[in-house]
Structure formats: C-alpha cells, structure tokens
Design a protein around this motif. Structure first.
Motif, PDB file in Angstrom:
ATOM      1  N   CYS A 160     -10.670 -33.229 -44.774  1.00 44.39           N
ATOM      2  CA  CYS A 160      -9.738 -32.405 -45.539  1.00 44.39           C
ATOM      3  C   CYS A 160      -8.384 -32.526 -44.859  1.00 44.39           C
ATOM      4  O   CYS A 160      -8.284 -32.352 -43.639  1.00 44.39           O
ATOM      5  N   GLU A 161      -7.378 -32.835 -45.620  1.00 41.88           N
ATOM      6  CA  GLU A 161      -6.037 -33.025 -45.083  1.00 41.88           C
ATOM      7  C   GLU A 161      -6.035 -34.092 -43.987  1.00 41.88           C
ATOM      8  O   GLU A 161      -5.325 -33.998 -42.995  1.00 41.88           O
ATOM      9  N   GLY A 162      -6.882 -35.110 -44.153  1.00 41.46           N
ATOM     10  CA  GLY A 162      -6.935 -36.229 -43.231  1.00 41.46           C
ATOM     11  C   GLY A 162      -7.686 -35.989 -41.933  1.00 41.46           C
ATOM     12  O   GLY A 162      -7.691 -36.846 -41.054  1.00 41.46           O
ATOM     13  N   GLU A 163      -8.315 -34.840 -41.794  1.00 39.17           N
ATOM     14  CA  GLU A 163      -9.026 -34.507 -40.563  1.00 39.17           C
ATOM     15  C   GLU A 163     -10.389 -33.908 -40.884  1.00 39.17           C
ATOM     16  O   GLU A 163     -10.580 -33.344 -41.955  1.00 39.17           O
ATOM     17  N   PRO A 164     -11.321 -33.994 -39.925  1.00 41.38           N
ATOM     18  CA  PRO A 164     -12.628 -33.382 -40.180  1.00 41.38           C
ATOM     19  C   PRO A 164     -12.518 -31.858 -40.171  1.00 41.38           C
ATOM     20  O   PRO A 164     -11.841 -31.283 -39.324  1.00 41.38           O
ATOM     21  N   CYS A 165     -13.150 -31.243 -41.141  1.00 41.96           N
ATOM     22  CA  CYS A 165     -13.165 -29.780 -41.224  1.00 41.96           C
ATOM     23  C   CYS A 165     -14.598 -29.335 -41.485  1.00 41.96           C
ATOM     24  O   CYS A 165     -15.386 -30.049 -42.102  1.00 41.96           O
ATOM     25  N   LEU A 166     -14.901 -28.159 -41.010  1.00 36.80           N
ATOM     26  CA  LEU A 166     -16.223 -27.569 -41.185  1.00 36.80           C
ATOM     27  C   LEU A 166     -16.117 -26.504 -42.265  1.00 36.80           C
ATOM     28  O   LEU A 166     -15.264 -25.615 -42.176  1.00 36.80           O
ATOM     29  N   PHE A 167     -16.941 -26.607 -43.282  1.00 34.17           N
ATOM     30  CA  PHE A 167     -16.916 -25.650 -44.385  1.00 34.17           C
ATOM     31  C   PHE A 167     -18.191 -24.826 -44.388  1.00 34.17           C
ATOM     32  O   PHE A 167     -19.294 -25.365 -44.271  1.00 34.17           O
ATOM     33  N   VAL A 168     -18.018 -23.503 -44.508  1.00 35.46           N
ATOM     34  CA  VAL A 168     -19.135 -22.567 -44.599  1.00 35.46           C
ATOM     35  C   VAL A 168     -18.872 -21.624 -45.764  1.00 35.46           C
ATOM     36  O   VAL A 168     -17.724 -21.422 -46.168  1.00 35.46           O
ATOM     37  N   ASN A 169     -19.928 -21.044 -46.291  1.00 32.54           N
ATOM     38  CA  ASN A 169     -19.765 -20.035 -47.343  1.00 32.54           C
ATOM     39  C   ASN A 169     -18.983 -18.863 -46.782  1.00 32.54           C
ATOM     40  O   ASN A 169     -19.177 -18.479 -45.621  1.00 32.54           O
ATOM     41  N   SER A 170     -18.113 -18.290 -47.593  1.00 26.91           N
ATOM     42  CA  SER A 170     -17.275 -17.190 -47.105  1.00 26.91           C
ATOM     43  C   SER A 170     -18.122 -16.011 -46.615  1.00 26.91           C
ATOM     44  O   SER A 170     -17.731 -15.322 -45.677  1.00 26.91           O
ATOM     45  N   GLN A 171     -19.300 -15.802 -47.194  1.00 26.27           N
ATOM     46  CA  GLN A 171     -20.173 -14.715 -46.754  1.00 26.27           C
ATOM     47  C   GLN A 171     -20.706 -14.958 -45.343  1.00 26.27           C
ATOM     48  O   GLN A 171     -21.127 -14.029 -44.668  1.00 26.27           O
ATOM     49  N   ASP A 172     -20.722 -16.202 -44.904  1.00 30.96           N
ATOM     50  CA  ASP A 172     -21.250 -16.562 -43.585  1.00 30.96           C
ATOM     51  C   ASP A 172     -20.163 -16.717 -42.526  1.00 30.96           C
ATOM     52  O   ASP A 172     -20.462 -17.088 -41.391  1.00 30.96           O
ATOM     53  N   GLU A 173     -18.905 -16.451 -42.870  1.00 32.39           N
ATOM     54  CA  GLU A 173     -17.806 -16.687 -41.933  1.00 32.39           C
ATOM     55  C   GLU A 173     -17.972 -15.924 -40.624  1.00 32.39           C
ATOM     56  O   GLU A 173     -17.825 -16.489 -39.534  1.00 32.39           O
ATOM     57  N   CYS A 174     -18.281 -14.647 -40.692  1.00 27.48           N
ATOM     58  CA  CYS A 174     -18.426 -13.846 -39.470  1.00 27.48           C
ATOM     59  C   CYS A 174     -19.578 -14.348 -38.609  1.00 27.48           C
ATOM     60  O   CYS A 174     -19.447 -14.476 -37.389  1.00 27.48           O
ATOM     61  N   THR A 175     -20.698 -14.648 -39.222  1.00 26.10           N
ATOM     62  CA  THR A 175     -21.851 -15.167 -38.492  1.00 26.10           C
ATOM     63  C   THR A 175     -21.514 -16.504 -37.847  1.00 26.10           C
ATOM     64  O   THR A 175     -21.845 -16.750 -36.687  1.00 26.10           O
ATOM     65  N   ALA A 176     -20.838 -17.365 -38.601  1.00 25.90           N
ATOM     66  CA  ALA A 176     -20.489 -18.689 -38.091  1.00 25.90           C
ATOM     67  C   ALA A 176     -19.529 -18.598 -36.905  1.00 25.90           C
ATOM     68  O   ALA A 176     -19.748 -19.241 -35.871  1.00 25.90           O
ATOM     69  N   THR A 177     -18.489 -17.791 -37.020  1.00 27.81           N
ATOM     70  CA  THR A 177     -17.529 -17.700 -35.918  1.00 27.81           C
ATOM     71  C   THR A 177     -18.154 -17.046 -34.688  1.00 27.81           C
ATOM     72  O   THR A 177     -17.871 -17.449 -33.566  1.00 27.81           O
ATOM     73  N   CYS A 178     -19.034 -16.088 -34.897  1.00 25.83           N
ATOM     74  CA  CYS A 178     -19.729 -15.462 -33.770  1.00 25.83           C
ATOM     75  C   CYS A 178     -20.588 -16.497 -33.050  1.00 25.83           C
ATOM     76  O   CYS A 178     -20.580 -16.587 -31.821  1.00 25.83           O
ATOM     77  N   ARG A 179     -21.328 -17.281 -33.800  1.00 23.05           N
ATOM     78  CA  ARG A 179     -22.179 -18.320 -33.207  1.00 23.05           C
ATOM     79  C   ARG A 179     -21.326 -19.331 -32.430  1.00 23.05           C
ATOM     80  O   ARG A 179     -21.674 -19.712 -31.308  1.00 23.05           O
ATOM     81  N   LEU A 180     -20.216 -19.741 -33.007  1.00 22.00           N
ATOM     82  CA  LEU A 180     -19.364 -20.728 -32.334  1.00 22.00           C
ATOM     83  C   LEU A 180     -18.745 -20.147 -31.067  1.00 22.00           C
ATOM     84  O   LEU A 180     -18.661 -20.831 -30.040  1.00 22.00           O
ATOM     85  N   LYS A 181     -18.351 -18.878 -31.116  1.00 23.48           N
ATOM     86  CA  LYS A 181     -17.818 -18.227 -29.908  1.00 23.48           C
ATOM     87  C   LYS A 181     -18.869 -18.187 -28.809  1.00 23.48           C
ATOM     88  O   LYS A 181     -18.553 -18.370 -27.638  1.00 23.48           O
ATOM     89  N   ASN A 182     -20.122 -17.954 -29.183  1.00 26.90           N
ATOM     90  CA  ASN A 182     -21.212 -17.938 -28.202  1.00 26.90           C
ATOM     91  C   ASN A 182     -21.411 -19.299 -27.554  1.00 26.90           C
ATOM     92  O   ASN A 182     -21.968 -19.393 -26.469  1.00 26.90           O
TER      93      ASN A 182
END
Length: 114
Positions: free
Chosen positions: A77-99
């Motif tokens: 996306c926009e010439g770079e790799p991007c990670l896409f998640v469902n908006s309902q999973d955003e908090c769970t995803a960012t928490c997991r990545l922070k961990n």
C-alpha cells in the motif's frame, strides 16, 4: 537480536475495505466510515526498518497475530508493505504487537496552552 523489538509502526490515517473480488489481496481507502463500520480495515505501516527488511518484519508481525487468532494480511500500500486487520481487532492487534516489543507511533496535535 529480535528485529521485532526494533520495529516502529503507525496507523494509516484512512480506513480501508477489501476491493470487490480481491478479498485478502487488495484494499481500497474508504471515505469517513461510521463508527463500528463492519468490514472496515485498519492499515499499519512500518516506520522502521524501511528497507528490504520491511517485508519479513511485516510477515513476522502478521504471524504474531495469527498465533492469537487475529486475521491479518500483509499487502503493498502506497509502495510499502502494510499490515491490515479488521477494525474490530485493532486494540487486540496493537496490544499483541506491543507485547512483542513493537513500538506504536501515535498521532498527536500540539496545542498552545497560552
């Protein structure tokens, strides 16, 4: 050294949805979605590293989410790799990545208190 601990990501400012007929492989930005938009996606872009090492890092981030049953896709996306998640999973995803030691860059606006 774990490359995930050296990674910084930020949320792309717009919301996305799967392009018709390309679920899981292509996204398109959407105008301001209503809150709780079903089927809306959030894009996360890697700020570091930003070279050829970005793709493997993004796939590792996606795997970390898969391990906890959060669906994600790594797409260009926009010439770079991007990670896409469902908006309902955003908090769970960012928490997991922070961990995993990934830093999440947050947007803020400076205001003059005077």
């Amino acid at each position: 050294m774990n490359t995930l601990q050296l990674s910084i990501i930020h949320r792309l400012p717009q919301s996305y949805r799967w392009l018709a007929g390309f679920t899981g492989s292509k996204v398109e930005p959407i105008p301001q979605p209503a809150s709780g938009c079903e089927g809306c996606l959030v894009g996360l872009k890697l700020l570091s590293p930003s070279d050829e090492n970005a793709w493997p890092v993004m796939y590792s981030l996606s795997q970390a989410l898969t391990d906890i049953a959060v669906d994600s896709s790594v797409l260009e996306c926009e010439g770079e790799p991007c990670l896409f998640v469902n908006s309902q999973d955003e908090c769970t995803a960012t928490c997991r990545l922070k961990n995993f030691g990934v830093a999440i860059a947050e947007s803020f606006s400076a205001t003059n208190p005077f």
